[in-house]
Design a protein around this motif. Structure first.
Motif, PDB file in Angstrom:
ATOM      1  N   THR B 388       0.966 -12.539   4.201  1.00 36.52           N
ATOM      2  CA  THR B 388       1.275 -12.918   5.211  1.00 36.52           C
ATOM      3  C   THR B 388       1.588 -15.228   5.304  1.00 36.52           C
ATOM      4  O   THR B 388       2.069 -15.357   5.247  1.00 36.52           O
ATOM      5  N   LEU B 436       0.459 -17.601  12.077  1.00 39.56           N
ATOM      6  CA  LEU B 436       0.459 -16.826  11.591  1.00 39.56           C
ATOM      7  C   LEU B 436      -0.831 -15.353  11.500  1.00 39.56           C
ATOM      8  O   LEU B 436      -0.497 -14.205  11.026  1.00 39.56           O
ATOM      9  N   VAL B 440       3.095 -10.667   9.153  1.00 42.41           N
ATOM     10  CA  VAL B 440       4.111 -10.708   9.271  1.00 42.41           C
ATOM     11  C   VAL B 440       5.347 -10.659  10.051  1.00 42.41           C
ATOM     12  O   VAL B 440       6.073 -11.659  10.570  1.00 42.41           O
ATOM     13  N   GLU B 462       2.500  -4.696   6.271  1.00 39.71           N
ATOM     14  CA  GLU B 462       2.331  -5.229   5.295  1.00 39.71           C
ATOM     15  C   GLU B 462       1.431  -4.718   4.052  1.00 39.71           C
ATOM     16  O   GLU B 462       0.979  -3.844   4.053  1.00 39.71           O
TER      17      GLU B 462
END
Ligand code: SF4
Ligand code: SF4
Ligand code: SF4
Lengths: 75, 657
Positions: B388, B436, B440, B462
């Motif tokens: 991220t 965040l 993501v 992720e």
């Protein structure tokens, strides 16, 4: 104090910690270093006073490197 | 005696009800324990459409079938739940000491649903199971809270704790569950599920013995492995400096060969996962610059700082998870790296070195060691958090995140101090950190950039830090596993090391083959990926570790241990059928919860669309959709949709669930 205590043959010990978890009284701990060049940590009987000599740790060891040895002077 | 307890504990946090249930033997024979038992319970007990962060989600802590028996490297536990990231099946795997502790309380697993009105923790020992007030430790970091909970519950046996840190408390979707001072069941968002239940911890202090069918036979197998592990050594003069050259050679190879998994044992024992830090960069295995760069960008002047030898310099001692004869872990001195804030930490993993290293173009190793401990204490997934961060850096480069939005941080590639500050903000959900903190997918939605090439995920998750353009078999597993983006299921390298074909009748022999063939969808490749999926579920049902699995079936004898533990005397083919059943049930869970398996397909950038223009993966594209469909077909799932067919469900006995 028990009349028998666990003794580890370190040259064959896998440092797997199974014996430490198996002990119902948390008498063993992983704290012995300096045995191999990798700095693995091996079990020691940290609380001999609470060890009952039950042998559960020895029975649990996957590679059978703990022997229960008679303590000199303890009946 | 059996290797399982046959009992499971259920806890409802809304009503306070706690009760045990007996699980019939057939369930273990069909699903093993671990992830299999987890899938069996969750598929039936989580209603379709349940809110992952609501009372109907059920969080399971499962031990392995072999955990606590005299087998080796079988001491891992898993958290199982409906994932708040994907909305489908979720699980996370962890070492430490929690797995045997579940069984020592007399259970194979603990399942928790409902939501507690106030912060609580669950305490279980051989005789009792009670909920206790967790208000005083609720906001604490995982390390501090673990120590207090152990002290508060200290009787004869030192308690073992699995708990969430501040990230789970704040329901960050990329938070995990922590055990043993910083080992994480990190993936799929389990920390958020636990946080949503107002459950800080599970504290276990049971002392019941764990039996098995034939301990002598098990110990014979264990001695054999232990003896081999003692011999798996490289001469002392071989240092981590050789890895870039090794990587270069591997990356340039036109042919692949079956390998002896002993090599994995040698590397894990000496360095741990960090042995891949620089090897992966030069071979093409390691993603760089949010998956758009190559070793040309993260070149020697960068990667030399990640030489694993530098990390061994601060490694004070090794660390083994419970029951492990490999010992890839370590305890490192990070006093200097953290400017005195912390003294020591679990050794940083390759994954963390990569997300916060090459993926973010960061060459400051100290910052990575420091961030590792920050995240372990917060209970946040370092793969997801670092990915991220890399996404945010590219957003900054693109102007999607402006300096003002970044709270004044200079988010240029590789700015270590800014990355540290950003991580702290993510943990605290402060400013840009709140944007965040859920990974993501959520960040991209908040920033209005969903679907852009720099949003790199598999199904919103992720991915692990191995490049799918380097290893198309890995690309398949990233895309077809019910936990997408998982790097621990299968890859060509794993396949070539595990040697399944020597025990499983239908697993294709590897032999020497052209690497280029891996980029062409084929039945053979699909059957390999099916075999790896089935085998990994067996490993996860048993409590095994990926790194033991990589040793191969001739060193780490899972099938033989399972027979000795249970007395079942099943053939490897019969065990693989169990793996197939577990995997199919995980897929059925995802479909029951209305998630489209095709949505787990890796992002275009991960498939080489467009292809990289430099480095070992230059010009490589993986035709992922065709490969997914072939995998599904060979699994007995609908080729177009990934839904298990009625025939497959019937054959596996899943039609009646
Ligand atoms: S003999 Fe019994 S009490 Fe003593 S260390 Fe072994 S398991 Fe513990
Ligand atoms: S169980 Fe046996 S091999 Fe493992 S640490 Fe103890 S003595 Fe060593
Ligand atoms: S190999 Fe590493 S991760 Fe696996 S069980 Fe052993 S110490 Fe834990």
């Amino acid at each position: 104090m028990a009349n028998k205590i666990p003794v580890v043959e370190y040259s064959l010990c896998a440092a797997c910690g199974v014996c430490v978890t198996a002990c119902p009284f948390s008498c063993l701990e992983l704290s012995k270093v300096g045995i191999d060049r990798y700095n693995k940590v091996y079990p020691v009987l940290a609380s001999p006073g609470t060890c009952t000599g039950c042998g559960i740790c020895a029975k649990a060891c996957p590679v059978e490197v703990i022997t229960m040895q008679v303590l000199a002077g303890v009946p | 005696m059996k290797a399982y307890t046959g009992k499971v504990l259920f806890v409802n946090l809304t009503t306070g009800d706690i009760h045990a249930e007996t699980i019939p033997d057939e369930v273990y024979e069909n699903y093993l324990s671990g992830v299999g038992l987890g899938a069996y319970i969750l598929y039936q007990r989580i209603p379709a459409g349940a809110d992952p962060l609501g009372p109907d989600n059920m969080l399971g802590f499962v031990s392995g079938l072999l955990t606590g028996t005299p087998s080796l490297v079988t001491g891992r536990w898993m958290a199982v739940f409906k994932s708040p990231i994907t909305g489908g099946w979720g699980d996370a795997n962890c070492g430490g000491t929690f797995s045997p502790a579940i069984k020592q309380c007399g259970y194979d697993a603990i399942f928790i649903n409902g939501v507690s009105p106030t912060p609580v923790y669950l305490f279980v020992d051989s005789n009792t199971a009670v909920l206790k007030d967790a208000t005083s430790v609720w906001d604490m970091d995982a390390d501090a809270a673990e120590k207090i909970l152990q002290q508060d519950n200290l009787n004869k046996k030192k308690p073992v704790v699995a708990l969430i840190g501040p990230a789970g408390v704040k329901r960050s979707l990329i938070s995990g569950i922590v055990n043993d001072g910083g080992r994480l069941a990190a993936r799929s968002g389990g920390g958020a599920v636990m946080g949503s239940k107002n459950l800080k911890a599970v504290v276990l202090a049971g002392v019941k013995p764990i039996g098995c069918h034939d301990p002598a036979a098990m110990k014979t197998l264990s001695k054999e492995l232990s003896q081999k592990m003692r011999k798996f050594n490289l001469p002392g003069f071989v240092k981590g400096g050789i890895f870039p050259l090794m990587g270069k050679m591997m990356g340039g190879m036109k042919r692949a060969l079956p390998m002896d998994g002993a090599m994995a044992g040698i590397l894990m024992k000496r360095w741990g996962t960090i042995s891949n830090n620089t090897l992966g960069i030069t071979s093409g295995d390691t993603p760089i610059k949010n998956w758009k760069g190559s070793v040309v960008d993260f070149n020697h002047s960068y990667y030399k700082h990640l030489n694993p030898e530098k990390i061994l310099k601060v490694e004070k001692q090794k660390y083994h998870c419970y029951g492990c004869a490999i010992g890839c872990g370590g305890i490192t001195d990070i006093a200097s790296a953290s400017s005195g804030e912390f003294t020591e930490s679990h050794k940083v993993e390759y994954e963390t070195c990569t997300t916060f290293g090459s993926l973010s173009m960061n060459k400051d190793l100290d910052s990575i060691l420091y961030i590792n401990e920050l995240l372990n204490r917060a209970g946040m997934d370092t793969i997801a958090a670092g990915s991220t961060v890399a996404f945010a850096l590219e957003c900054y480069e693109n102007g999607v995140i402006t300096p003002a939005m970044a709270d004044g941080l200079d988010l240029s590639w590789g700015n270590a101090q800014s990355i540290i500050a950003l991580v702290k903000k993510m943990i605290a959900r402060d400013g840009i950190g709140d944007v965040l903190a859920d990974g993501v997918k959520t960040a991209a939605a908040k920033l209005g950039v969903t679907g852009q090439p720099y949003v790199v995920t598999a199904g919103g998750v992720e991915p692990g830090m191995h490049d799918s353009r380097f290893d198309p078999l890995l690309a398949i597993h990233f895309s077809v596993d019910p936990t997408p983006g998982r790097h621990t299921i299968g890859s060509a390298q794993y396949y070539d090391m595990i040697h399944l074909w020597e025990k499983v009748s239908w697993a294709p022999p590897s032999g020497a083959y052209l690497k280029a063939d891996e980029y062409i969808p084929s039945d053979k490749l699909a059957v390999k990926s099916v075999a790896l999926s089935c085998y990994k579920e067996l490993v996860d049902g048993s409590g095994g570790c990926l790194f033991a699995m990589m040793l191969g079936v001739n060193h780490w004898k899972l099938f033989e241990w399972l027979n000795a533990a249970t007395g079942w005397q099943k053939t490897p083919d019969e065990y693989m059928e169990i793996g197939k059943r577990i995997q199919t049930l995980r897929q059925m869970f995802t479909i029951k919860h209305n998630v489209d398996p095709m949505s787990y397909k890796i992002s275009p950038r991960m498939a080489g669309v467009p292809p990289l223009t430099a480095g070992p993966n230059k010009g490589k594209t993986v035709p992922i959709e065709a490969m997914m469909k072939l995998h599904w077909k060979h699994f007995g799932w609908e080729e177009q949709t990934g839904e298990p067919t009625t025939a497959t469900k019937t054959q596996l006995g899943l039609d009646t669930l």
